[in-house]
Enzyme design. Structure first.
Site, PDB file in Angstrom:
ATOM      1  N   SER A   1       0.661  -1.138   0.050  1.00 19.30           N
ATOM      2  CA  SER A   1      -0.059   0.150  -0.080  1.00 19.30           C
ATOM      3  C   SER A   1       0.739   1.259  -0.048  1.00 19.30           C
ATOM      4  CB  SER A   1      -0.773   0.014   1.201  1.00 19.30           C
ATOM      5  OG  SER A   1      -1.889   1.101   1.062  1.00 19.30           O
ATOM      6  N   GLU A   2       0.539   2.246  -0.847  1.00 19.54           N
ATOM      7  CA  GLU A   2       1.771   3.348  -1.145  1.00 19.54           C
ATOM      8  C   GLU A   2       1.558   4.075  -0.005  1.00 19.54           C
ATOM      9  OE1 GLU A   2      -1.770   4.296  -4.153  1.00 19.54           O
ATOM     10  OE2 GLU A   2      -0.894   2.670  -3.239  1.00 19.54           O
ATOM     11  N   ASN A   3       0.846   4.200   0.951  1.00 16.75           N
ATOM     12  CA  ASN A   3       1.018   5.000   2.171  1.00 16.75           C
ATOM     13  C   ASN A   3       1.911   4.476   3.219  1.00 16.75           C
ATOM     14  OD1 ASN A   3      -1.230   2.963   2.712  1.00 16.75           O
ATOM     15  ND2 ASN A   3      -1.518   3.877   4.621  1.00 16.75           N
TER      16      ASN A   3
END
Length: 507
Positions: free
Chosen positions: A334-336
């Protein structure tokens, strides 16, 4: 009476004691009021704010800034502006923020309305570029070349910065990017961002300013904190030096100027649970639309390969892992800032510090790792992610993708442009319904909406068909048994070839 010599000896001993004491007990950076925390901040500043959605947002300091209307004409740098009534959105309402540099408007109606009625400037920036622009500024690097956004409005200088009051005329557009080629591939020159003030939310900070971030709440906080001339940290827990072990310091004290106790509660934007009864998206589909989505998601689940790393866009893509065969093991990113997403939590076990890129509650799989958004997108741009599955508004026959903007409805590209920036190493699969709500084809000779990426899509999965894009040509490889080649042709806006190995979709 002491002799001059003895006086000198006593003075020297005292000075040594003071120096030794100051080495062991350096001056505390803790302040005890928001007025102290905000002291010296003036108008016309570039303000960096950590957080992603509602996770890791420095609400205590932002709430205090709202009460200082004399601080105005702020350029705010943040992935998004929170939600209505929360986070930076409050400074939009008071008019203190006059420009945002963000990747995503999201569901913030205040932000969207102000932008589309010409009340604020918005410099839309792909999420990975945003993180890297801040990191470059923190490292004293004035600019860098990025593959993100080549061939899109970002390169061409067509992103609307300011509209007129009707939202129909663009008064100011973004600057076109300088293009340079390295090893046969095009890159855009991205300017660094240099902040005056950074607002950061930490789980723990010691009195010296060393910070530790919990879960996925590191997101943009660590990189923002490294950048600014003045960094203010609000911490849930303020501890003594040594209580954060050196290897757990995510933001070293050298970057931090002030620390204040956080007094605002942590919220969750979207609650998602693992129980089928609590998650309508996993229940048996009933409507025609639900049946279509179910077909698409189940077919998309077949794209995963054992041992691979994958990133999933919000919406339908996030449901695909629910249909993975037990023999397939995939690590989800997940890019966060998460590598190793687990399933949704059981009700009552949700954690505001553990959310995915869609702002949904998640858990961590065994062996997961956590990091900042800047490192997350470094993984993505460099091609370490094997597969990304995204939604689409339109796909062109040559593999161009449009999935972030509609006329009069600009939400921002988020991380999508970054996710498709390295199709040579990351396979891009698009899932979408075959036609839009008005029955118009979504697969076209050319995209009519602003592009997310050029020639980046490998495969398209719809409710009617599966297409591969081979040498910039559309090839039908699978069809829905309840449909027909004639229906697919009638609902596809671009010509396509039929694979000699054509077969029905099996889900």
């Amino acid at each position: 009476m002491l002799s001059v010599f003895n006086k000198h000896k006593v003075t020297t001993v005292v000075q040594c004691f003071v120096r030794c004491y100051s080495l062991v007990h350096p001056k505390s950076k803790v302040v005890y009021s928001t007025d102290e925390a905000l002291e010296g901040i003036t108008s016309n500043v570039t303000l960096l704010s950590g957080g992603f959605g509602l996770s890791g947002v420095p609400d205590t300091i932002i709430n205090a800034l709202v009460k200082k209307p004399e601080i105005k004409n702020i350029t705010a740098v943040s992935n998004n502006a929170g939600l209505d009534g929360r986070g930076l959105s409050q400074l939009l309402v008071t008019g203190q923020i006059t420009k945002m540099i963000s990747s995503y408007i999201g569901g913030n109606r205040t932000f969207e309305k102000l932008y589309l009625t010409g009340a604020i400037d918005l410099e839309l920036t792909p999420q990975g570029n945003l993180a890297e622009r801040v990191r470059a500024g923190a490292a004293g690097i004035p600019a860098f070349y990025s593959p993100t956004g080549v061939g899109t409005w970002l390169e061409e200088g067509k992103l609307p910065v300011r509209y007129d009051s009707t939202g129909e005329k663009v008064l100011k557009a973004s600057q076109a990017r300088e293009v340079r080629e390295f090893n046969g591939k095009k890159y855009l020159l991205e300017p660094a961002i240099f902040g005056d003030v950074a607002l950061v939310k930490a789980y723990k900070a010691d009195t010296l300013g060393n910070c530790w971030f919990r879960g996925a709440a590191r997101n943009f906080n660590s990189v923002m904190g490294r950048n600014a001339k003045l960094t203010i940290v609000e911490a849930e827990n303020i501890v003594e030096p040594g209580e954060i072990t050196p290897e757990d310091v995510h933001l070293p004290a050298i970057y931090v100027d002030r620390v204040i106790q956080s007094t605002t509660p942590k919220d969750i934007e979207i609650f998602k649970y693992s129980e089928t009864s609590q998650d309508p998206s996993l229940e048996e589909p009933k409507s025609e639309s639900e049946l279509k989505r179910s077909k698409i998601v189940k077919r998309a689940a077949q794209e995963f390969k054992d041992g691979s790393f994958a990133n999933l866009g919000i919406g339908m893509p996030t449901l695909a892992p629910n249909y993975l065969p037990e023999s397939i093991n995939v690590t989800l990113q997940s890019e966060n800032g998460i590598l190793g997403l687990g399933p949704y939590p059981h009700k009552g076990q949700e954690d505001p510090d553990l959310i995915n890129a869609g702002k949904e509650t998640v858990t961590l799989a065994p062996g997961a790792s956590l990091f900042g958004s800047e490192e997350s997108f470094a993984m993505i741009r460099s091609g370490k992610i094997d597969l990304t599955i995204l939604g689409g508004l339109q796909v062109a026959a040559n593999g161009d993708l449009a999935n972030w903007g509609l006329p009069g409805r600009v939400k921002g590209m988020g991380g999508a442009m970054d996710l498709v920036s390295n199709p040579q190493n990351t396979r891009v699969v698009v899932v979408m319904e075959h036609v839009d709500r008005k029955g118009r084809p979504k697969i076209l000779p050319q995209c009519q909406f602003p592009l997310t990426g050029q020639k980046c899509v490998s495969r398209i999965i719809t409710d009617l068909a599966v297409f591969d894009i081979v040498d910039e040509k559309l090839v039908l490889i699978e069809y829905d048994p309840e449909s027909s080649i004639e229906e697919i042709k009638a609902k596809t806006g671009a010509p396509f070839e039929i694979s000699p190995d054509l077969k029905p979709i099996e889900v």
